[in-house]
Scaffold this motif. Structure first.
Motif, PDB file in Angstrom:
ATOM      1  N   ALA A  92     -15.005  -0.138 -14.426  1.00  0.00           N
ATOM      2  CA  ALA A  92     -14.419  -0.307 -13.143  1.00  0.00           C
ATOM      3  C   ALA A  92     -13.115  -1.400 -12.909  1.00  0.00           C
ATOM      4  CB  ALA A  92     -15.406  -0.824 -12.100  1.00  0.00           C
ATOM      5  N   SER A  93     -12.109  -0.875 -12.145  1.00  0.00           N
ATOM      6  CA  SER A  93     -11.002  -1.603 -11.927  1.00  0.00           C
ATOM      7  C   SER A  93     -10.346  -1.060 -10.705  1.00  0.00           C
ATOM      8  CB  SER A  93      -9.931  -1.033 -13.058  1.00  0.00           C
ATOM      9  OG  SER A  93      -9.445  -0.047 -13.085  1.00  0.00           O
ATOM     10  N   ALA A  94      -9.450  -2.131  -9.854  1.00  0.00           N
ATOM     11  CA  ALA A  94      -8.898  -2.202  -8.827  1.00  0.00           C
ATOM     12  C   ALA A  94      -7.545  -2.150  -9.018  1.00  0.00           C
ATOM     13  CB  ALA A  94      -9.353  -2.967  -7.675  1.00  0.00           C
ATOM     14  N   SER A  95      -6.632  -1.416  -8.142  1.00  0.00           N
ATOM     15  CA  SER A  95      -5.034  -1.880  -8.315  1.00  0.00           C
ATOM     16  C   SER A  95      -4.600  -1.821  -6.961  1.00  0.00           C
ATOM     17  CB  SER A  95      -4.439  -0.858  -9.143  1.00  0.00           C
ATOM     18  OG  SER A  95      -4.676   0.581  -8.542  1.00  0.00           O
ATOM     19  N   ALA A  96      -3.590  -2.668  -6.803  1.00  0.00           N
ATOM     20  CA  ALA A  96      -2.690  -2.635  -5.592  1.00  0.00           C
ATOM     21  C   ALA A  96      -1.291  -2.007  -6.035  1.00  0.00           C
ATOM     22  CB  ALA A  96      -2.497  -4.192  -5.156  1.00  0.00           C
ATOM     23  N   ARG A 147      -1.011   8.439  -6.081  1.00  0.00           N
ATOM     24  CA  ARG A 147       0.046   9.682  -5.673  1.00  0.00           C
ATOM     25  C   ARG A 147      -0.684  10.714  -4.952  1.00  0.00           C
ATOM     26  NH1 ARG A 147       2.445   9.241 -11.134  1.00  0.00           N
ATOM     27  NH2 ARG A 147       1.138  11.033 -11.611  1.00  0.00           N
ATOM     28  N   ALA A 148      -2.014  11.169  -5.591  1.00  0.00           N
ATOM     29  CA  ALA A 148      -2.764  12.185  -4.776  1.00  0.00           C
ATOM     30  C   ALA A 148      -3.070  11.451  -3.413  1.00  0.00           C
ATOM     31  CB  ALA A 148      -3.886  12.346  -5.602  1.00  0.00           C
ATOM     32  N   THR A 149      -3.285  10.241  -3.131  1.00  0.00           N
ATOM     33  CA  THR A 149      -3.520   9.691  -2.049  1.00  0.00           C
ATOM     34  C   THR A 149      -2.289   9.743  -1.068  1.00  0.00           C
ATOM     35  OG1 THR A 149      -5.032   8.031  -3.096  1.00  0.00           O
ATOM     36  CG2 THR A 149      -4.429   7.485  -0.718  1.00  0.00           C
ATOM     37  N   ALA A 150      -1.321   9.525  -1.594  1.00  0.00           N
ATOM     38  CA  ALA A 150       0.015   9.678  -0.611  1.00  0.00           C
ATOM     39  C   ALA A 150      -0.015  11.174  -0.174  1.00  0.00           C
ATOM     40  CB  ALA A 150       1.280   9.278  -1.559  1.00  0.00           C
ATOM     41  N   ARG A 151      -0.019  12.117  -1.055  1.00  0.00           N
ATOM     42  CA  ARG A 151      -0.110  13.464  -0.689  1.00  0.00           C
ATOM     43  C   ARG A 151      -1.001  13.823   0.401  1.00  0.00           C
ATOM     44  NH1 ARG A 151       0.446  14.463  -6.376  1.00  0.00           N
ATOM     45  NH2 ARG A 151      -1.640  14.966  -6.378  1.00  0.00           N
ATOM     46  N   LEU A 152      -2.353  13.321   0.461  1.00  0.00           N
ATOM     47  CA  LEU A 152      -3.341  13.367   1.276  1.00  0.00           C
ATOM     48  C   LEU A 152      -2.957  12.891   2.714  1.00  0.00           C
ATOM     49  CD1 LEU A 152      -6.351  14.265   1.941  1.00  0.00           C
ATOM     50  CD2 LEU A 152      -6.936  11.760   1.021  1.00  0.00           C
ATOM     51  N   LEU A 153      -2.291  11.727   2.800  1.00  0.00           N
ATOM     52  CA  LEU A 153      -1.512  11.181   3.913  1.00  0.00           C
ATOM     53  C   LEU A 153      -0.270  11.936   4.454  1.00  0.00           C
ATOM     54  CD1 LEU A 153      -2.031   7.716   3.266  1.00  0.00           C
ATOM     55  CD2 LEU A 153      -3.779   8.978   4.266  1.00  0.00           C
ATOM     56  N   GLY A 154       0.192  12.936   3.634  1.00  0.00           N
ATOM     57  CA  GLY A 154       1.302  13.773   4.004  1.00  0.00           C
ATOM     58  C   GLY A 154       2.550  12.885   3.703  1.00  0.00           C
ATOM     59  N   LYS A 155       2.652  11.949   2.850  1.00  0.00           N
ATOM     60  CA  LYS A 155       3.711  11.027   2.770  1.00  0.00           C
ATOM     61  C   LYS A 155       4.185  10.846   1.439  1.00  0.00           C
ATOM     62  CE  LYS A 155       2.626   7.785   6.545  1.00  0.00           C
ATOM     63  NZ  LYS A 155       2.081   6.410   6.877  1.00  0.00           N
ATOM     64  N   ALA A 156       5.325  10.476   1.174  1.00  0.00           N
ATOM     65  CA  ALA A 156       5.792  10.237  -0.536  1.00  0.00           C
ATOM     66  C   ALA A 156       5.106   9.109  -0.729  1.00  0.00           C
ATOM     67  CB  ALA A 156       7.405  10.196  -0.380  1.00  0.00           C
ATOM     68  N   PRO A 157       5.158   8.862  -2.088  1.00  0.00           N
ATOM     69  CA  PRO A 157       4.526   7.950  -2.711  1.00  0.00           C
ATOM     70  C   PRO A 157       5.020   6.345  -2.354  1.00  0.00           C
ATOM     71  CG  PRO A 157       4.227   9.760  -4.397  1.00  0.00           C
ATOM     72  CD  PRO A 157       5.236  10.152  -3.217  1.00  0.00           C
ATOM     73  N   GLU A 158       6.411   6.511  -2.565  1.00  0.00           N
ATOM     74  CA  GLU A 158       7.318   5.507  -2.111  1.00  0.00           C
ATOM     75  C   GLU A 158       7.236   4.992  -0.802  1.00  0.00           C
ATOM     76  OE1 GLU A 158      10.127   9.023  -2.272  1.00  0.00           O
ATOM     77  OE2 GLU A 158       8.380   8.244  -3.315  1.00  0.00           O
ATOM     78  N   ASP A 159       6.528   5.673  -0.027  1.00  0.00           N
ATOM     79  CA  ASP A 159       6.359   5.092   1.437  1.00  0.00           C
ATOM     80  C   ASP A 159       5.010   4.751   1.847  1.00  0.00           C
ATOM     81  OD1 ASP A 159       8.847   5.942   2.121  1.00  0.00           O
ATOM     82  OD2 ASP A 159       8.421   8.005   2.448  1.00  0.00           O
ATOM     83  N   VAL A 160       4.113   4.622   0.546  1.00  0.00           N
ATOM     84  CA  VAL A 160       2.695   4.304   0.839  1.00  0.00           C
ATOM     85  C   VAL A 160       2.080   3.093   0.169  1.00  0.00           C
ATOM     86  CG1 VAL A 160       0.403   5.301   0.567  1.00  0.00           C
ATOM     87  CG2 VAL A 160       2.044   6.763   1.266  1.00  0.00           C
ATOM     88  N   ASN A 161       1.369   2.428   0.495  1.00  0.00           N
ATOM     89  CA  ASN A 161       0.801   1.163   0.052  1.00  0.00           C
ATOM     90  C   ASN A 161      -0.804   1.536   0.001  1.00  0.00           C
ATOM     91  OD1 ASN A 161       3.211  -0.061  -0.028  1.00  0.00           O
ATOM     92  ND2 ASN A 161       2.684  -1.742   1.482  1.00  0.00           N
ATOM     93  N   VAL A 162      -1.198   1.411  -1.400  1.00  0.00           N
ATOM     94  CA  VAL A 162      -2.656   2.142  -1.640  1.00  0.00           C
ATOM     95  C   VAL A 162      -3.397   0.950  -2.103  1.00  0.00           C
ATOM     96  CG1 VAL A 162      -4.130   3.845  -2.449  1.00  0.00           C
ATOM     97  CG2 VAL A 162      -1.794   4.485  -1.487  1.00  0.00           C
ATOM     98  N   ILE A 163      -4.699   0.744  -2.076  1.00  0.00           N
ATOM     99  CA  ILE A 163      -5.560   0.025  -3.106  1.00  0.00           C
ATOM    100  C   ILE A 163      -6.528   1.304  -3.588  1.00  0.00           C
ATOM    101  CG2 ILE A 163      -7.608  -1.484  -3.015  1.00  0.00           C
ATOM    102  CD1 ILE A 163      -6.444  -2.934  -0.716  1.00  0.00           C
ATOM    103  N   VAL A 164      -6.246   1.323  -5.033  1.00  0.00           N
ATOM    104  CA  VAL A 164      -7.139   2.260  -5.611  1.00  0.00           C
ATOM    105  C   VAL A 164      -8.360   1.621  -6.242  1.00  0.00           C
ATOM    106  CG1 VAL A 164      -7.112   3.896  -7.598  1.00  0.00           C
ATOM    107  CG2 VAL A 164      -5.203   3.741  -6.271  1.00  0.00           C
ATOM    108  N   LEU A 165      -9.559   2.306  -6.178  1.00  0.00           N
ATOM    109  CA  LEU A 165     -10.734   1.650  -6.639  1.00  0.00           C
ATOM    110  C   LEU A 165     -11.393   2.658  -7.705  1.00  0.00           C
ATOM    111  CD1 LEU A 165     -12.323   0.048  -3.347  1.00  0.00           C
ATOM    112  CD2 LEU A 165     -10.966  -1.148  -5.188  1.00  0.00           C
ATOM    113  N   HIS A 166     -11.017   2.363  -9.091  1.00  0.00           N
ATOM    114  CA  HIS A 166     -11.752   3.251 -10.000  1.00  0.00           C
ATOM    115  C   HIS A 166     -12.973   2.839 -10.399  1.00  0.00           C
ATOM    116  CE1 HIS A 166     -11.104   5.882 -13.624  1.00  0.00           C
ATOM    117  NE2 HIS A 166     -12.062   5.013 -14.086  1.00  0.00           N
ATOM    118  N   LEU A 167     -13.952   3.550 -10.024  1.00  0.00           N
ATOM    119  CA  LEU A 167     -15.339   2.917 -10.095  1.00  0.00           C
ATOM    120  C   LEU A 167     -16.268   3.968 -10.825  1.00  0.00           C
ATOM    121  CD1 LEU A 167     -16.006   1.689  -6.532  1.00  0.00           C
ATOM    122  CD2 LEU A 167     -15.024   0.390  -8.206  1.00  0.00           C
ATOM    123  N   GLY A 168     -16.273   3.308 -12.200  1.00  0.00           N
ATOM    124  CA  GLY A 168     -17.152   4.259 -13.152  1.00  0.00           C
ATOM    125  C   GLY A 168     -17.976   3.125 -13.819  1.00  0.00           C
ATOM    126  N   ASN A 169     -18.448   3.675 -14.995  1.00  0.00           N
ATOM    127  CA  ASN A 169     -19.230   2.802 -15.664  1.00  0.00           C
ATOM    128  C   ASN A 169     -18.381   1.380 -16.121  1.00  0.00           C
ATOM    129  OD1 ASN A 169     -21.467   1.748 -17.321  1.00  0.00           O
ATOM    130  ND2 ASN A 169     -20.413   1.899 -19.342  1.00  0.00           N
TER     131      ASN A 169
END
Length: 401
Positions: A216-220, A192-214
């Motif tokens: 780690a997981s990816a999501s589509a 959702r924060a990425t959609a805001r960064l792009l100036g768009k609503a979450p329902e209008d955005v396709n994002v790959i999230v890479l949560h990389l800590g100790n």
């Protein structure tokens, strides 16, 4: 004044992390950690953020989670933020596994507690500790809404082709074997924060999230809904992690048992605690690995290359799953801070529309930002995660309905 504060609790097997937030402006009033519960050297660290005071630390025995939460309540009371405050609207609890039952934040009652307990076999290290924290908090404030926010909930929107393993259906169903995914609160917040960064609503955005800590997981994430994620039945599947192997041929387990003479518990420990980066090069801190690479350490370089190779495979796979990708968001400790990981992860993927701007990528900061060239077809973003705020927001929205 109506109640607007939410206390977020993350109860581990020997620790309790907490934050107190005011949902009028999402500000943090206090934060802290009780660790080494049950030991003589238990440590309490508390920071009164609202007053800008200095962090207070104390060392001494904290017998159990009840004593830990009472210590948290005492620390908050010293700052005028006690658990008895009428401004406290709810306590939000992180619960790792909600199975297929819990698809959204849930007000906790005895029935909910029983179901979380029934799910213990799916998260034997985490759900028992989460339950202990819930029961202790309910005893301290039985009149206050307690809300469970589940790590798995965001991923329950995965379609069956993504969630199912190709196992015998009856066996899989009997033992609840499917892909559940984890880090869900982080993936929800960051998408959702990425959609805001792009100036768009979450329902209008396709994002790959890479949560990389100790871990780690990816999501589509398509239009605000998760359609695939790298972790599965447990957090072991997927990317190379600090101490976890991620994807391996299942027959490796049979081989280690039959040929290596290892027990199931020994193999479990190997894959979860002695593999990943630490198994490859003896370090699971990306900063140290990069330091070693700069010193021409070939073992560290190979570990880094294996880590990046797996990451690229998931980026490519999720580009295929989503069809159209608007942004890739890096988050968590490594994702937010290791510019070399971000650069290496997208290097060579220009045909997919991916690239980073060297100058932008080198800048460090605490705010969401783009690190791709201005004309990039797919934006590359760095988005600091905020799981505590996500839990507080979900809990508050539920109790204020």
């Amino acid at each position: 004044m109506s109640a607007t504060r939410v206390l977020v609790l993350n109860s581990g097997s020997s620790s309790v992390k907490y934050q107190l937030l005011d949902m009028r402006d999402s500000s943090r009033l206090a934060a802290g950690l009780v660790e080494r519960i049950g030991e003589e050297t238990s440590r309490i660290r508390h920071t009164p953020l609202a007053s800008g005071g200095e962090t207070r630390e104390s060392v001494g025995p904290v017998a159990d989670h009840e004593a830990a939460l009472k210590a948290v309540a005492e620390e908050l009371s010293r700052d005028g933020l006690g658990l008895d405050s009428p401004e406290l609207a709810a306590i939000g609890h992180r619960v790792v596994h909600g199975g297929r039952t819990f698809t959204e934040p849930t007000v906790i009652d005895d029935t909910v507690l029983a179901e979380i307990e029934r799910l213990i076999p799916l998260a034997p290290l985490h759900n028992p500790a989460n339950l202990t924290g819930i029961r202790t908090a309910r005893a301290l404030r039985p009149d206050l809404p307690q809300v469970a926010v589940f790590d798995t909930a965001f991923h329950t929107t995965m379609p069956e082709p993504a969630a199912r393993y190709a196992l015998d259906v009856a066996t899989a169903d009997e033992h609840r074997i499917r892909r559940y995914g984890f880090h869900g609160t982080s993936h929800a917040y960051v998408s959702r924060a990425t959609a805001r960064l792009l100036g768009k609503a979450p329902e209008d955005v396709n994002v790959i999230v890479l949560h990389l800590g100790n871990g780690a997981s990816a999501s589509a994430v398509r239009g605000g809904r998760c359609v695939d994620t790298s972790m599965g039945l447990t957090p072991l599947e997927g990317l190379v992690m600090g101490t976890r192997s991620g994807d391996v041929d299942p027959a490796v387990i049979f081989h280690l048992a039959r040929v290596g003479g290892m027990s199931i518990d020994e193999i479990d420990t190997l894959l979860n605690k002695k593999s990943g980066l630490i198994g490859l090069c003896g370090d699971n801190d990306m900063r140290e690995i990069r330091r070693r690479i700069d010193a021409a350490d070939e073992e560290a370089k190979l570990a880094f290359d294996i880590y990046i190779h797996r990451l690229k495979k998931y980026i490519g796979a999720y580009c295929a799953v989503l069809g159209r990708v608007d942004a890739i968001a890096f988050t968590a400790g490594v994702g937010e801070n290791a510019s070399e990981v971000r650069e290496a992860a997208v290097a060579g993927l220009e045909t997919l529309g991916l690239a980073v701007d060297g100058a932008l990528n080198a800048v460090r900061g605490d705010e969401p930002r783009l690190v791709s060239p201005a004309d990039a077809r797919v934006k590359v973003a760095v988005v600091p995660t905020d799981e505590e705020l996500e839990i507080a927001a979900q809990a508050y929205a539920l109790v204020k309905k």
